[in-house]
Design a protein around this motif. Structure first.
Motif, PDB file in Angstrom:
ATOM      1  N   LEU A  34      -8.133  -4.547  -6.899  1.00  0.00           N
ATOM      2  CA  LEU A  34      -7.060  -4.843  -5.959  1.00  0.00           C
ATOM      3  C   LEU A  34      -6.948  -6.360  -5.862  1.00  0.00           C
ATOM      4  CD1 LEU A  34      -8.100  -2.388  -3.073  1.00  0.00           C
ATOM      5  CD2 LEU A  34      -6.873  -1.869  -5.207  1.00  0.00           C
ATOM      6  N   THR A  35      -5.748  -6.889  -6.066  1.00  0.00           N
ATOM      7  CA  THR A  35      -5.548  -8.338  -6.063  1.00  0.00           C
ATOM      8  C   THR A  35      -4.446  -8.700  -5.077  1.00  0.00           C
ATOM      9  OG1 THR A  35      -6.147  -8.386  -8.416  1.00  0.00           O
ATOM     10  CG2 THR A  35      -5.098 -10.352  -7.505  1.00  0.00           C
ATOM     11  N   GLY A  36      -4.820  -9.408  -4.025  1.00  0.00           N
ATOM     12  CA  GLY A  36      -3.851  -9.832  -3.028  1.00  0.00           C
ATOM     13  C   GLY A  36      -3.090  -8.678  -2.391  1.00  0.00           C
ATOM     14  N   LEU A  37      -3.710  -7.514  -2.311  1.00  0.00           N
ATOM     15  CA  LEU A  37      -3.006  -6.309  -1.856  1.00  0.00           C
ATOM     16  C   LEU A  37      -2.617  -6.437  -0.382  1.00  0.00           C
ATOM     17  CD1 LEU A  37      -2.112  -3.572  -3.029  1.00  0.00           C
ATOM     18  CD2 LEU A  37      -4.192  -2.583  -2.042  1.00  0.00           C
ATOM     19  N   THR A  38      -1.340  -6.255  -0.106  1.00  0.00           N
ATOM     20  CA  THR A  38      -0.801  -6.468   1.240  1.00  0.00           C
ATOM     21  C   THR A  38       0.160  -5.341   1.599  1.00  0.00           C
ATOM     22  OG1 THR A  38      -0.955  -8.873   0.975  1.00  0.00           O
ATOM     23  CG2 THR A  38       0.522  -8.068   2.700  1.00  0.00           C
ATOM     24  N   LYS A  39       0.101  -4.911   2.855  1.00  0.00           N
ATOM     25  CA  LYS A  39       1.069  -3.938   3.363  1.00  0.00           C
ATOM     26  C   LYS A  39       1.499  -4.358   4.757  1.00  0.00           C
ATOM     27  CE  LYS A  39       3.641  -0.292   3.574  1.00  0.00           C
ATOM     28  NZ  LYS A  39       4.828  -0.136   2.716  1.00  0.00           N
ATOM     29  N   ARG A  40       2.785  -4.632   4.878  1.00  0.00           N
ATOM     30  CA  ARG A  40       3.351  -4.992   6.178  1.00  0.00           C
ATOM     31  C   ARG A  40       4.310  -3.907   6.627  1.00  0.00           C
ATOM     32  NH1 ARG A  40       4.064  -9.864   3.296  1.00  0.00           N
ATOM     33  NH2 ARG A  40       2.461 -11.435   3.789  1.00  0.00           N
ATOM     34  N   PHE A  41       4.191  -3.534   7.869  1.00  0.00           N
ATOM     35  CA  PHE A  41       5.192  -2.704   8.521  1.00  0.00           C
ATOM     36  C   PHE A  41       5.980  -3.630   9.450  1.00  0.00           C
ATOM     37  CE2 PHE A  41       1.625   0.061   7.432  1.00  0.00           C
ATOM     38  CZ  PHE A  41       2.271   1.075   6.733  1.00  0.00           C
ATOM     39  N   SER A  42       6.992  -3.143  10.103  1.00  0.00           N
ATOM     40  CA  SER A  42       7.816  -4.013  10.952  1.00  0.00           C
ATOM     41  C   SER A  42       6.953  -4.644  12.046  1.00  0.00           C
ATOM     42  CB  SER A  42       8.961  -3.215  11.576  1.00  0.00           C
ATOM     43  OG  SER A  42       8.473  -2.099  12.279  1.00  0.00           O
ATOM     44  N   ALA A  73      -0.791  -4.392   8.115  1.00  0.00           N
ATOM     45  CA  ALA A  73      -1.880  -3.408   8.082  1.00  0.00           C
ATOM     46  C   ALA A  73      -2.980  -3.817   7.116  1.00  0.00           C
ATOM     47  CB  ALA A  73      -1.338  -2.032   7.706  1.00  0.00           C
ATOM     48  N   VAL A  74      -2.597  -4.358   5.967  1.00  0.00           N
ATOM     49  CA  VAL A  74      -3.551  -4.831   4.965  1.00  0.00           C
ATOM     50  C   VAL A  74      -3.111  -6.226   4.566  1.00  0.00           C
ATOM     51  CG1 VAL A  74      -4.564  -4.431   2.686  1.00  0.00           C
ATOM     52  CG2 VAL A  74      -3.982  -2.486   4.153  1.00  0.00           C
ATOM     53  N   ASP A  75      -4.056  -7.176   4.595  1.00  0.00           N
ATOM     54  CA  ASP A  75      -3.693  -8.593   4.531  1.00  0.00           C
ATOM     55  C   ASP A  75      -4.362  -9.294   3.352  1.00  0.00           C
ATOM     56  OD1 ASP A  75      -2.766 -11.089   5.116  1.00  0.00           O
ATOM     57  OD2 ASP A  75      -3.798 -11.296   7.033  1.00  0.00           O
ATOM     58  N   GLY A  76      -3.703  -9.242   2.185  1.00  0.00           N
ATOM     59  CA  GLY A  76      -4.176  -9.997   1.017  1.00  0.00           C
ATOM     60  C   GLY A  76      -5.543  -9.583   0.521  1.00  0.00           C
ATOM     61  N   LEU A  77      -5.757  -8.297   0.319  1.00  0.00           N
ATOM     62  CA  LEU A  77      -7.072  -7.767  -0.045  1.00  0.00           C
ATOM     63  C   LEU A  77      -7.387  -8.036  -1.509  1.00  0.00           C
ATOM     64  CD1 LEU A  77      -8.891  -6.185   1.944  1.00  0.00           C
ATOM     65  CD2 LEU A  77      -8.189  -4.098   0.775  1.00  0.00           C
ATOM     66  N   ASP A  78      -8.540  -8.643  -1.770  1.00  0.00           N
ATOM     67  CA  ASP A  78      -9.064  -8.827  -3.134  1.00  0.00           C
ATOM     68  C   ASP A  78     -10.364  -8.043  -3.237  1.00  0.00           C
ATOM     69  OD1 ASP A  78      -7.097 -10.666  -4.161  1.00  0.00           O
ATOM     70  OD2 ASP A  78      -8.026 -12.233  -2.961  1.00  0.00           O
ATOM     71  N   LEU A  79     -10.409  -7.097  -4.163  1.00  0.00           N
ATOM     72  CA  LEU A  79     -11.572  -6.208  -4.229  1.00  0.00           C
ATOM     73  C   LEU A  79     -11.695  -5.632  -5.632  1.00  0.00           C
ATOM     74  CD1 LEU A  79     -13.810  -4.656  -2.662  1.00  0.00           C
ATOM     75  CD2 LEU A  79     -12.094  -2.931  -2.124  1.00  0.00           C
ATOM     76  N   THR A  80     -12.924  -5.616  -6.159  1.00  0.00           N
ATOM     77  CA  THR A  80     -13.208  -4.960  -7.434  1.00  0.00           C
ATOM     78  C   THR A  80     -14.258  -3.874  -7.206  1.00  0.00           C
ATOM     79  OG1 THR A  80     -12.724  -6.935  -8.739  1.00  0.00           O
ATOM     80  CG2 THR A  80     -14.070  -5.254  -9.787  1.00  0.00           C
TER      81      THR A  80
END
Length: 373
Positions: free
Chosen positions: A10-18, A22-29
């Protein structure tokens, strides 16, 4: 950690709702064949992360790779991923065998019977192949859901609070079973849970999440023995956190002061600057009567008074009021030897200096001994 061609990245994984991230720039291997846990309270972003990996939620930003394959924009059925949900999601009108064989039939697999029965044997339920889901217990239904997912040999198996609906005893049995199955099949498991014991029992590594970010990542023992933040210290187990003042160094130890009493923390387990919290786990502390001598070399706090003693079977939980007004928690294992203290007893606390850890924290942050849930 060096990424291999089969890892989940996961590289810079982000999820924004209005109005909400919810998920803020996740970096994970996550390594291939690893049992990995995403641990955190409700609303920390762990389930949203899982849903993005599964393709059930579209990321706002960032990417998801399975080995060399970029699956960020692929549909769920285009990803080598299966998910096991808390509610099992079994087909009530199909037999156990047909539930497990369902995915194989959809993929056009010819030898359905052999593979489905092998999956049922893996979860030790081959003898129930012809029953319907309604005829099974909750634990058996969970095993069938697992067999149905594993039979497709996905690259990654996602588990979304899979044991949450089970009672405590069955949940503990299933923790052992899940780890056994994961070891046998060698598939990467990504397990979402808010249950610290569940994560520590099964996972090779744990990522503790808070407010859409990873607070700390590591092996369960590493996170428990050396938490990096007050959040991790209190979410993964229970901690006594005491605001202390630095007073110098003594070899490999940092000397600190609380209420005029001197304590030691290993410098390599101590935040290097700023205000400091001394942490110690309740089970690391030993209670002594105020009149008894304490072995030399230990950290020692005097002037405590037992406010409450709760018998828990394997241990007794003591709440001890300290002279500076803070309550500390002590877990004393019930070995049938030693003194059991009653309410109002005058006591002193002692523990090995190496069991202390030092955390950065502004005044009052997490100072009380608490257990976050």
């Amino acid at each position: 950690m060096t990424a291999s061609r089969s890892d989940l990245r996961l590289t810079g994984l982000t999820k924004r709702f209005s109005g909400f991230t919810a998920v803020d720039g996740l970096d994970l291997t996550i390594s291939q064949g690893e049992f990995f846990a995403l641990l955190g309270p409700s609303g920390c972003g762990k389930t949203t992360t899982l849903r993005m990996i599964a393709g059930l939620e579209e990321p706002t930003g960032g990417s998801i790779h399975l080995g060399d394959l970029d699956v960020t924009e692929k549909k769920p059925y285009q990803r080598p991923v299966n998910t096991v949900f808390q509610n099992y999601a079994l087909f009530p009108h199909l037999s156990v065998f047909e539930n497990v064989a369902f995915g194989l039939r959809r993929r056009g697999v010819k030898d359905v019977k052999k593979q489905a029965l092998e999956a049922l044997d893996l979860v030790e339920l081959g003898h129930l192949a012809q029953r319907r889901p309604a005829q099974l217990s909750g634990g058996q239904q969970q095993r069938i859901a697992l067999a149905r997912a594993v039979v497709n040999r996905p690259q990654v198996l996602l588990l979304d609070e899979p044991l949450g609906a089970l009672d405590l005893k069955l949940r503990r049995q299933m923790q052992i079973e899940l780890k056994r199955i994961q070891t046998e099949v060698g598939i990467t498991f990504v397990h979402v849970t808010h249950d610290q014991e569940e994560a520590m029992t099964m996972a090779d590594r744990v990522a503790v999440m808070n407010h859409g970010k990873i607070e700390q990542l590591g092996a369960p023992a590493e996170l428990y023995e050396a938490p990096g933040t007050t959040f991790v210290a209190n979410f993964l187990g229970q901690s006594n956190l005491v605001a202390v003042t630095r007073s110098g160094t003594d070899g490999q130890y940092t000397m600190v002061d609380v209420g005029g009493q001197k304590l030691r923390i290993r410098t390599d387990r101590c935040s290097s600057e700023g205000e400091l919290l001394l942490g110690v786990r309740p089970e690391k502390i030993r209670l002594h009567s105020a009149a008894d001598p304490v072995p030399s070399g230990l950290n020692q706090l005097t002037g405590g008074v037992v406010l409450d003693a709760s018998y828990l079977g394997v241990s007794t939980q003591y709440l001890v009021r300290m002279p500076w007004g803070q309550n500390l928690t002590v877990f004393a294992q019930n070995l049938g030897i030693g003194e059991r203290f009653s309410d109002g007893s005058a006591v002193q606390l002692a523990w090995e200096p190496d069991h202390s850890f030092g955390l950065a924290g502004d005044a009052g942050a997490g100072v009380e001994s608490t257990l976050e849930d």
